[in-house]
Design an enzyme around this catalytic site. Structure first.
Site, PDB file in Angstrom:
ATOM      1  N   LYS A 106       0.877  -1.168   0.000  1.00 13.25           N
ATOM      2  CA  LYS A 106       0.000   0.000   0.000  1.00 13.25           C
ATOM      3  C   LYS A 106       0.916   1.220   0.000  1.00 13.25           C
ATOM      4  O   LYS A 106       1.628   1.476   0.973  1.00 13.25           O
ATOM      5  CB  LYS A 106      -0.914   0.014   1.217  1.00 13.25           C
ATOM      6  CG  LYS A 106      -1.854   1.209   1.191  1.00 13.25           C
ATOM      7  CD  LYS A 106      -2.702   1.300   2.444  1.00 13.25           C
ATOM      8  CE  LYS A 106      -3.525   2.574   2.351  1.00 13.25           C
ATOM      9  NZ  LYS A 106      -3.563   3.309   3.610  1.00 13.25           N
ATOM     10  N   GLY A 167      -8.383   9.519   9.330  1.00 18.43           N
ATOM     11  CA  GLY A 167      -8.787   9.611  10.726  1.00 18.43           C
ATOM     12  C   GLY A 167      -9.807  10.682  11.041  1.00 18.43           C
ATOM     13  O   GLY A 167     -10.191  10.856  12.199  1.00 18.43           O
ATOM     14  N   ALA A 193      -9.706   5.824   3.853  1.00 17.74           N
ATOM     15  CA  ALA A 193      -9.594   7.002   4.738  1.00 17.74           C
ATOM     16  C   ALA A 193     -10.883   7.813   4.812  1.00 17.74           C
ATOM     17  O   ALA A 193     -11.549   8.054   3.811  1.00 17.74           O
ATOM     18  CB  ALA A 193      -8.446   7.913   4.330  1.00 17.74           C
ATOM     19  N   GLY A 194     -11.206   8.220   6.036  1.00 14.12           N
ATOM     20  CA  GLY A 194     -12.306   9.139   6.281  1.00 14.12           C
ATOM     21  C   GLY A 194     -13.630   8.515   6.651  1.00 14.12           C
ATOM     22  O   GLY A 194     -14.511   9.186   7.192  1.00 14.12           O
ATOM     23  N   ASN A 215      -9.629   1.791   9.313  1.00 12.54           N
ATOM     24  CA  ASN A 215      -8.830   1.603  10.517  1.00 12.54           C
ATOM     25  C   ASN A 215      -9.423   2.373  11.693  1.00 12.54           C
ATOM     26  O   ASN A 215      -9.974   1.797  12.630  1.00 12.54           O
ATOM     27  CB  ASN A 215      -7.387   2.017  10.253  1.00 12.54           C
ATOM     28  CG  ASN A 215      -6.429   1.661  11.384  1.00 12.54           C
ATOM     29  OD1 ASN A 215      -5.234   1.830  11.258  1.00 12.54           O
ATOM     30  ND2 ASN A 215      -6.920   1.150  12.509  1.00 12.54           N
ATOM     31  N   SER A 216      -9.359   3.706  11.631  1.00 11.57           N
ATOM     32  CA  SER A 216      -9.755   4.530  12.781  1.00 11.57           C
ATOM     33  C   SER A 216     -11.189   4.288  13.227  1.00 11.57           C
ATOM     34  O   SER A 216     -11.473   4.249  14.428  1.00 11.57           O
ATOM     35  CB  SER A 216      -9.567   6.015  12.456  1.00 11.57           C
ATOM     36  OG  SER A 216      -8.219   6.301  12.191  1.00 11.57           O
TER      37      SER A 216
END
Length: 264
Positions: A106, A167, A193-194, A215-216
């Site tokens: 990645k 995040g 992301a986001g 992830n977050s």
């Protein structure tokens, strides 16, 4: 032509369309349970942060690498030279984990420390080098349709446009550009992301994304394993909705009951 029946990246077939990150968890137990509940097959590992500096724990020892496919990432790299070097280290980590044929990376090149936005020029430069070295490159990019197409043309295995800053939990802020990327791509499009909640993961899948990387939203939830399960369900539901096809939007009401041949 895209394969809509299964997710194929770099010649490898996956049944899950949810990729999950391994950072920001309060404990390794939360991480392990979340990975299991998510039913993911691909997990990202930051090569530079493979060892937790606070606990001294090593991710390589906590995860069953016979169950999950490692996606080493170049998080922390600010230019193409760094990214190439870390990608090569990541490939060696995958081999140490028993995945001899794993050439995935990645690609993240992020010089911007405040907003964590990827550098398009350095990303393209690094991708060209890594592809020549035999990597299956999964580049993290802004939602830029022109860049996405260029990366596809040079041989990237996927394109990974951001929904919003890493995040931030702001969801899909640039839907129009993401739709263009999806429409034009002949490689899998993974929204990265986001995404902050399951409904946003579902939305990404409903508009035709091939997968999401999260992830977050999981790691920083009050109950990470439960959130992982919820997002797993939402990704599956969103994919089914895309395949089923939504109804056309109308500017006026359309009665669901027949207006003719009414018996009473």
């Amino acid at each position: 032509m895209k394969n809509y029946s299964s997710l194929i990246i770099g010649g490898k077939k996956f049944s899950s369309r949810l990729m999950v990150g391994t950072g920001k968890y309060k404990s390794s137990q939360d991480m392990v349970e979340s990975l299991s509940n998510s039913e993911t097959e691909i997990i990202t590992v930051a090569v530079r942060r493979i060892k937790n500096e606070q606990s001294g724990e090593n991710l390589l020892e906590k995860i069953n690498w016979e169950k999950y496919w490692m996606l080493p990432n170049t998080a922390g790299c600010v230019n193409s030279d760094e990214a190439v070097r870390i990608a090569i280290l990541g490939r060696e980590l995958a081999k140490l984990s028993g995945q001899e044929e794993n050439n995935f990376v990645k690609l993240e090149v992020i010089p911007d420390k405040k907003y964590l936005l990827p550098d398009p020029i350095e990303t393209l430069k690094a991708a060209e080098i890594l592809i020549k070295k035999g990597f299956a490159v999964l580049p993290y990019i802004n939602a830029d349709p022109i860049l996405a197409k260029r990366l596809e043309e040079i041989g990237c295995a996927t394109v990974m446009p951001l929904g919003s800053p890493i995040g931030s939990g702001q969801g899909l802020l640039n839907l129009s550009n993401i739709r263009i990327i999806i429409e034009n791509a002949k490689v899998p499009v993974i929204i990265d992301a986001g995404i902050g909640v399951p409904s946003e993961a579902s939305q990404a899948m409903e508009i035709g994304a091939d997968g999401v990387l999260i992830n977050s939203a999981i790691a920083q939830a009050a109950n990470p394993p439960l959130m992982a399960q919820a997002i797993n369900y939402s990704v599956k539901a969103g994919r089914q909705a895309f395949l089923a096809g939504r109804i056309k939007k109308q500017d006026f009401a359309v009665a669901s009951s027949p207006e003719k041949n009414i018996s009473i």
